[in-house]
Design an enzyme around this catalytic site. Structure first.
Site, PDB file in Angstrom:
ATOM      1  N   CYS A 163       0.832  -1.190   0.000  1.00 40.56           N
ATOM      2  CA  CYS A 163       0.000   0.000   0.000  1.00 40.56           C
ATOM      3  C   CYS A 163       0.865   1.237   0.000  1.00 40.56           C
ATOM      4  O   CYS A 163       2.079   1.188  -0.108  1.00 40.56           O
ATOM      5  CB  CYS A 163      -0.878   0.020   1.242  1.00 40.56           C
ATOM      6  N   ILE A 210      -3.061  -8.103  -1.053  1.00 41.45           N
ATOM      7  CA  ILE A 210      -2.196  -9.236  -1.408  1.00 41.45           C
ATOM      8  C   ILE A 210      -2.507 -10.454  -0.543  1.00 41.45           C
ATOM      9  O   ILE A 210      -2.647 -11.567  -1.037  1.00 41.45           O
ATOM     10  CB  ILE A 210      -0.704  -8.858  -1.241  1.00 41.45           C
ATOM     11  N   GLY A 221       3.827  -3.190   3.096  1.00 41.48           N
ATOM     12  CA  GLY A 221       4.805  -4.258   2.951  1.00 41.48           C
ATOM     13  C   GLY A 221       4.194  -5.627   3.140  1.00 41.48           C
ATOM     14  O   GLY A 221       2.979  -5.804   3.071  1.00 41.48           O
ATOM     15  N   GLU A 222       5.060  -6.599   3.383  1.00 39.63           N
ATOM     16  CA  GLU A 222       4.633  -7.977   3.630  1.00 39.63           C
ATOM     17  C   GLU A 222       5.523  -8.586   4.704  1.00 39.63           C
ATOM     18  O   GLU A 222       6.745  -8.393   4.691  1.00 39.63           O
ATOM     19  CB  GLU A 222       4.746  -8.840   2.360  1.00 39.63           C
ATOM     20  N   GLY A 230      15.748 -10.562  -8.630  1.00 40.37           N
ATOM     21  CA  GLY A 230      17.043 -11.107  -8.230  1.00 40.37           C
ATOM     22  C   GLY A 230      18.003 -10.094  -7.658  1.00 40.37           C
ATOM     23  O   GLY A 230      19.189 -10.398  -7.495  1.00 40.37           O
TER      24      GLY A 230
END
Length: 644
Positions: A2, A57, A81-82, A380
């Site tokens: 968000c 998410i 975030g997550e 990556g």
């Protein structure tokens, strides 16, 4: 995922309508970061208000909407975030008697902060995050940022208040005040293509440092004495501690350990209730992440690549071969130079402050392609910093010792002689055996070596290697501060650690976050799991750099799943041929931004020095691509900023 914004202190004390207008203005500026919903939370008694734009998410229901508060309303969080290990943290909290009403990581974060405090929660969490946590009983607001600064968090102390937001445009919208330009930050940007954190291009606006938490004592009016900083994770300290417990196994043992640790991180990074894919450039790092992602998936992984109609910078054929070998579901979109050039006018809005890493252009374009099919993409990034992938790591390992045995005056004279021949002439000398890459042929490399040949010590060499220009373009400004160079064994290791705490945070992570979030795509970087970081720094240097080759352990890992020809090939990079474009399709744009009259009227840059640099580049006598790109990006940003 968000965008977040909020305010505490005096600005909350006015009318509810005025406060709602401030928060609404900030959230409107963050709509691209969170197109799925909007929320607000305020406590007039505490003098704090939080806002949130949501990209759903995990737990897509409205029950997981933010800002989220506890049932009694005494604790609240607005979170960007997550938390990848939220299920493990939830299980520990349930053992303490906590009860949950959602399946979201946000509720885990909220209750963890209440149970353990925000600093300890940040230490236990694995993921990327920037969050505001309100602790009502203690009358405090905390602004907390993840270990490396993957997620942005800006703040300012303004008119007896603390204002924060995920992006600068939102912070300016909440305050209703446009800050003054910071000349020292401008000098830092021109030297290194990004404003060195925790500074921003604005005076009195800062970022919460990576791995830190800002504590604000709430009250009707907040003073400087009410604001403190705590560190929850120290990248340098972690690297030093890892070095004190070195990995004792063979290179094969190291490959197995990295495989296991990184595989676990990739698996954690795929947690999502929305589709997940991966960027695949065909290079070592993105291929490692994609290979491990496919290894832990029972379905073909969605991978995304952009190709270019210029064969000198097109790596899509390598990516296609990698995708075929791994069995992924590949999407490749071929783009023209004009497709890339069309992004240039969008950069000031996308980044909010001057930012000039040229790979921001293709990064945004591949994010745009991926967002059509997935909501989350693994990247990556960070492999170069942790495992020794940049030329400066390899060069310093091989040449620092021999070069220091040559008198500095002799080296300096040789460097000046090398600069006497134009890049085109050097290209002609080396054309027979060298393939032209994104930065050109032999000429740019010889000129880079010529510019650094007179270095004094490792600190000075790193400064020269990472600086875009030796010139001081800012009128009356202070010179840019040299980058921090921790001492860690060899120069090569010190350079790698300096890149991890500087270049990675200031440039790479900013580039990826803004380029992807501009199209509402979440990116995740498995290399930045703290256990991967510790393992990387425990490895002996010879497992990373050997025989003029970098990222040896990652190459060996790839060799177990891919043919040798897809692993053992030169690194090309991920950038467009800007030097040629500035003499061609971008020339009129550059001429317009760099006119002496415009520069003198603005009164910020040395017009004569800028014009001389531009004319040398246009003529082909010297290659000033990087410093000109920095100047042009700043001029483009300044034009929009002053016109706002």
């Amino acid at each position: 995922m968000c965008g977040i914004a909020g305010v505490a202190g005096a600005l909350v004390q006015g009318s509810a309508e005025a406060l709602d207008h401030r928060i609404s203005a900030g959230l409107a500026a963050l709509r691209h970061r969170g197109p799925d919903g909007e929320g607000r939370w305020a406590d007039a008694g505490l003098g704090v208000a939080l806002g949130h734009r949501r990209l759903a998410i995990i737990d897509l229901s409205t029950h997981a909407a933010q800002p989220m508060a506890t049932e009694d309303g005494r604790h609240a969080v607005s979170f960007n975030g997550e938390i990848y290990n939220y299920r493990e943290l939830r299980a520990r909290l349930e053992q303490r008697g906590e009860r949950f009403t959602t399946s979201s990581d946000t509720e885990v974060l909220l209750l963890a902060c209440r149970a353990w405090g925000p600093v300890e929660t940040a230490r236990r969490a694995r993921g990327m995050f920037a969050f505001a946590y309100v602790d009502g009983p203690r009358r405090r607001m905390w602004l907390v940022r993840d270990r490396f600064g993957e997620k942005p968090l800006y703040w300012t102390h303004h008119e007896g208040s603390v204002v924060f937001a995920s992006e600068l445009k939102a912070l300016v919208a909440v305050t209703g005040h446009r800050p003054a330009l910071d000349h020292a930050a401008l000098a830092g940007f021109l030297a290194r293509s990004a404003v060195p954190q925790p500074a921003t291009i604005y005076e009195d606006v800062r970022q919460v440092p990576a791995g830190a938490a800002l504590c604000v004592e709430l009250g009707e009016r907040i003073g400087a004495e009410d604001i403190g900083l705590q560190v929850h994770w120290d990248a340098v300290g972690e690297a030093v501690r890892a070095r004190m417990e070195p990995f004792r196994g063979s290179l094969d043992d190291a490959v197995a350990a990295v495989h296991e640790r990184l595989r676990e991180s990739v698996h954690r990074s795929t947690v999502s209730d929305r589709p997940v894919g991966a960027f695949l450039s065909g290079g070592i790092d993105s291929t490692v992440v994609t290979a491990l992602m496919q290894e832990v998936s029972d379905q073909p992984v969605r991978t995304f690549t952009i190709g270019f109609d210029d064969p000198d910078v097109d790596e899509s054929s390598y990516a296609a071969a990698v995708a075929s070998a791994l069995g992924t579901k590949q999407t490749t979109v071929s783009l023209s130079a004009q497709d890339v050039l069309d992004v240039v006018p969008q950069l000031p809005t996308m980044y909010d402050e001057p930012f000039a890493d040229p790979s921001q252009l293709p990064t945004h374009l591949v994010a745009r392609v991926a967002q059509a099919d997935v909501t989350v993409a693994l990247s990556g990034d960070a492999g170069d910093e942790l495992f020794g992938g940049y030329n400066r790591h390899i060069t310093s390992q091989r040449l620092y010792g021999p070069l220091t045995r040559v008198p500095r005056g002799v080296r300096g004279a040789a460097g000046r002689a090398a600069l006497g021949l134009s890049p085109a002439a050097w290209d002609a000398v080396g054309r027979a055996g060298l393939r032209r890459g994104p930065t050109g042929g032999l000429g740019p490399r010889v000129h880079k070596l010529g510019a650094i040949a007179g270095f004094t010590d490792a600190r000075d060499l790193y400064d020269k290697l990472t600086s875009v220009t030796p010139r001081r373009y800012v009128l009356g400004g202070v010179p840019p501060q040299p980058p921090r160079l921790p001492s860690l064994g060899t120069p090569a290791e010190s350079f790698m650690l300096a890149d991890a705490i500087g270049y990675l945070t200031d440039d790479i992570l900013v580039k990826v976050d803004r380029a992807a979030m501009a199209v509402s795509l979440e990116t995740r970087i498995p290399m930045l799991d703290p256990s991967v970081y510790r393992l990387a720094w425990s490895l002996p240097l010879e497992h990373k750099l050997a025989g003029g080759v970098g990222k040896l352990v990652l190459r060996r890992l790839l060799g177990t799943v891919l043919p040798a020809e897809l692993v053992d090939r030169p690194k090309m990079g991920f950038g467009p041929p800007l030097g040629d474009w500035l003499r061609g399709p971008l020339r009129a744009w550059a001429d317009d931004l760099l006119t002496p009259a415009t520069l003198r009227r603005q009164g910020l840059l040395d017009a004569d020095a800028v014009r001389a640099t531009w004319e040398r580049h246009r003529s082909g006598r010297r290659d000033h691509t990087n410093e000109l790109w920095n100047l042009l990006v700043f001029q483009g940003w300044l034009t929009q900023w002053r016109g706002a």
